[in-house]
Design a protein around this motif. Structure first.
Motif, mmCIF file in Angstrom:
data_model
loop_
_atom_site.group_PDB
_atom_site.id
_atom_site.type_symbol
_atom_site.label_atom_id
_atom_site.label_comp_id
_atom_site.label_asym_id
_atom_site.label_seq_id
_atom_site.Cartn_x
_atom_site.Cartn_y
_atom_site.Cartn_z
ATOM 1 N N UNK A 124 -7.772 -3.992 0.859
ATOM 2 C CA UNK A 124 -6.784 -2.621 0.998
ATOM 3 C C UNK A 124 -6.202 -1.589 -0.250
ATOM 4 N N UNK A 125 -5.478 -2.608 -0.503
ATOM 5 C CA UNK A 125 -4.626 -2.113 -2.065
ATOM 6 C C UNK A 125 -5.489 -1.348 -2.960
ATOM 7 N N UNK B 283 -6.454 -5.849 -10.678
ATOM 8 C CA UNK B 283 -7.361 -6.030 -9.234
ATOM 9 C C UNK B 283 -7.072 -6.891 -8.277
ATOM 10 N N UNK B 284 -6.006 -7.590 -7.393
ATOM 11 C CA UNK B 284 -6.744 -9.002 -6.491
ATOM 12 C C UNK B 284 -8.248 -8.305 -5.423
ATOM 13 N N UNK B 285 -8.565 -9.782 -5.180
ATOM 14 C CA UNK B 285 -9.046 -9.345 -3.759
ATOM 15 C C UNK B 285 -9.561 -10.763 -3.411
ATOM 16 N N UNK B 286 -8.585 -11.045 -2.331
ATOM 17 C CA UNK B 286 -7.874 -12.243 -1.775
ATOM 18 C C UNK B 286 -8.392 -12.121 -0.728
ATOM 19 N N UNK B 287 -7.434 -11.255 -0.300
ATOM 20 C CA UNK B 287 -7.147 -10.973 1.295
ATOM 21 C C UNK B 287 -7.083 -9.418 2.151
ATOM 22 N N UNK C 179 1.139 -1.496 0.054
ATOM 23 C CA UNK C 179 0.198 -0.103 -0.039
ATOM 24 C C UNK C 179 1.074 1.282 -0.010
ATOM 25 N N UNK C 180 1.824 1.577 0.647
ATOM 26 C CA UNK C 180 2.307 2.578 0.594
ATOM 27 C C UNK C 180 3.211 3.222 -0.334
#
Ligand SMILES: [Zn+2]
Ligand SMILES: [Zn+2]
Length: 478
Positions: free
Chosen positions: A162-163, A153-157, A75-76
């Motif tokens: 958050x990313x 665009x991964x939505x896994x964890x 994210x940073x």
């Protein structure tokens, strides 16, 4: 100590400079492009976000494939890169004008960095990197003047969610200046309302591959309207879609959800690859799934599912399978009449390149039906038949057939039943003797590339015995 080459003087200089961030940032304005590239690589790996933020606006090429360097959803780093792009949107703030048009966050495009490294190690010519243009990744978005951010665009964890949320919100706030191009979203075990918020914010027509995994069937119904807008989808992977109400009397709801999902299929005008893994709802529905497609498939992969005889009967009749290149039916119970599968092979003999029937509980009588058609599939490069119950005579017959298929480069066969004792344990001497004899059948016709004979998984140590020119036994036979 390892055998790695000692660092070059340039690497030492860059690492020294990066220890003094303020100095490094002030030096960027006068730094030669070669050093800029090298510094960007090091700063990405070290996650020096202040340096990255300052480098994006002065990047000297149209394409910045940063995902190939970072390889994770940090994210940073994302925040630093998006701040850097903000400075490009308002160029008055950039003293040294850069050229970046595409920020690529996907991990696949390593070409730029390997080309640049090759250039650097060679004659230091700028030609190769100068001519690198961003790949055209999506349909014409009608936003020629916008900056493009390419993501999978991964939505896994929690981290990836958050990313993704930050990225989507940031792009949403800069609509008109930023085109968020989402190519291959992967959605696993996600809260459907979050996912739908994200799908509302991206251009669904950019999506080329969609992976949906471990979702509830009632959530799939909510996805329906968004799926239908993914007009450029060429690959759909559905895994582990299950029903929350399996045990109650909600048969009607189940049918409604399936029809909602299937009603979207005709809208996928370009779908070429369909992967269905571990979806019990498939039983008895093959006709509905396949006939609603608009175009012949190149890949049909159905794994860990059950097919009824009616499903199998439909396969050779289906026009959407007439140009199939890859047929994978591994871990599918195929103990019934396999005539229809033979007819399908006959039909696709001119196009089929890979055939995987691993762990299908096939026996001699069933497999024999496939042999005449299989021997005509002249374009096959890969076959996988391991974990089926075939006798030595049948296996010899199979190998006499596949030996004629000159394009095969990868072949996996089960060890014959004669290699097991009455408890199912491997008879090592038999295995070591029979496998080279079987390989010899192929050698009489052509040179084998990669041929593997494998036993079933040993029930004591859970390993396989493998023969690939030499034997490797399971742990309890060593
Ligand atoms: Zn796009
Ligand atoms: Zn064992």
């Amino acid at each position: 100590m390892g055998d790695r080459a000692p660092p070059t003087l340039q690497q030492l200089a860059i690492e020294g400079l990066l220890r003094e961030e303020a100095l490094a940032i002030s030096a960027l304005e006068v730094m030669p492009w070669m050093l800029l590239l090298a510094m960007f690589e090091v700063a990405s790996k070290k996650r020096q976000t202040n340096v990255l933020r300052a480098m994006v606006p002065i990047w000297p090429f149209p394409h910045l494939p940063v995902g190939a360097l970072t390889k994770s959803s940090h994210l940073g780093t994302l925040k630093a890169l998006s701040d850097g792009l903000d400075a490009c949107i308002t160029p008055m703030t950039c003293p040294r004008k850069g050229k970046v048009r595409v920020l690529d966050l996907t991990t696949t495009d390593t070409h730029f960095w390997s080309t640049w490294a090759g250039t650097y190690e060679g004659d230091c010519s700028q030609q190769v990197v100068r001519h690198e243009q961003p790949k055209e990744t999506c349909h014409d978005s009608g936003m020629k003047n916008s900056l493009k951010v390419v993501t999978d665009l991964q939505l896994m964890d929690n981290d990836t969610k958050e990313y993704a949320t930050h990225l989507v919100q940031w792009a949403q706030q800069r609509k008109g200046s930023i085109h968020l191009c989402c190519l291959k979203p992967q959605i696993w075990e996600s809260c459907v309302s979050n996912v739908i918020e994200i799908l509302k914010s991206v251009d669904l027509q950019c999506i080329q591959e969609l992976h949906l995994r471990d979702l509830w069937m009632d959530d799939m119904a909510a996805f329906g309207p968004y799926l239908g807008q993914m007009r450029n989808l060429h690959t759909l992977v559905l895994e582990g879609i299950t029903n929350t109400f399996r045990m109650d009397e909600s048969q009607g709801l189940e049918e409604e959800w399936i029809s909602t999902l299937l009603s979207q299929f005709p809208k996928f005008h370009g779908l070429q690859h369909l992967y269905i893994n571990y979806i019990y709802l498939l039983v008895g529905c093959m006709r509905e799934w396949l006939r609603s497609l608009k175009k012949p498939l190149e890949t049909l992969s159905i794994t860990y599912c059950h097919l009824s005889q009616a499903d199998l009967d439909y396969l050779p009749q289906c026009l959407n399978l007439s140009e199939l290149q890859h047929l994978h039916l591994s871990s599918v119970l195929l103990v019934e009449w396999l005539g229809p599968l033979g007819l399908l092979l006959e039909r696709v003999k001119a196009t089929l390149q890979s055939l995987e029937l691993e762990k299908c509980w096939l026996e001699d009588s069933g497999f024999r039906v496939l042999l005449p058609a299989l021997s005509q599939c002249s374009q096959l490069t890969k076959v996988n038949f391991i974990d089926n119950n075939l006798s030595l005579p049948l296996l010899m017959q199979l190998l006499h057939n596949t030996a004629k298929l000159s394009k095969l480069t990868q072949e996996l066969y089960p060890a014959p039943l004669e290699c097991y004792d009455h408890r199912g344990l491997v008879l090592v001497d038999q295995f070591d003797q029979l496998c080279p004899e079987l390989l010899g059948i192929i050698r009489t016709k052509r040179k084998p590339h990669k041929v593997t004979f494998a036993t079933r998984k040993c029930y004591k140590c859970f390993n396989y015995s493998i023969y690939e020119l030499e034997s490797r036994h399971c742990l309890c036979q060593q």
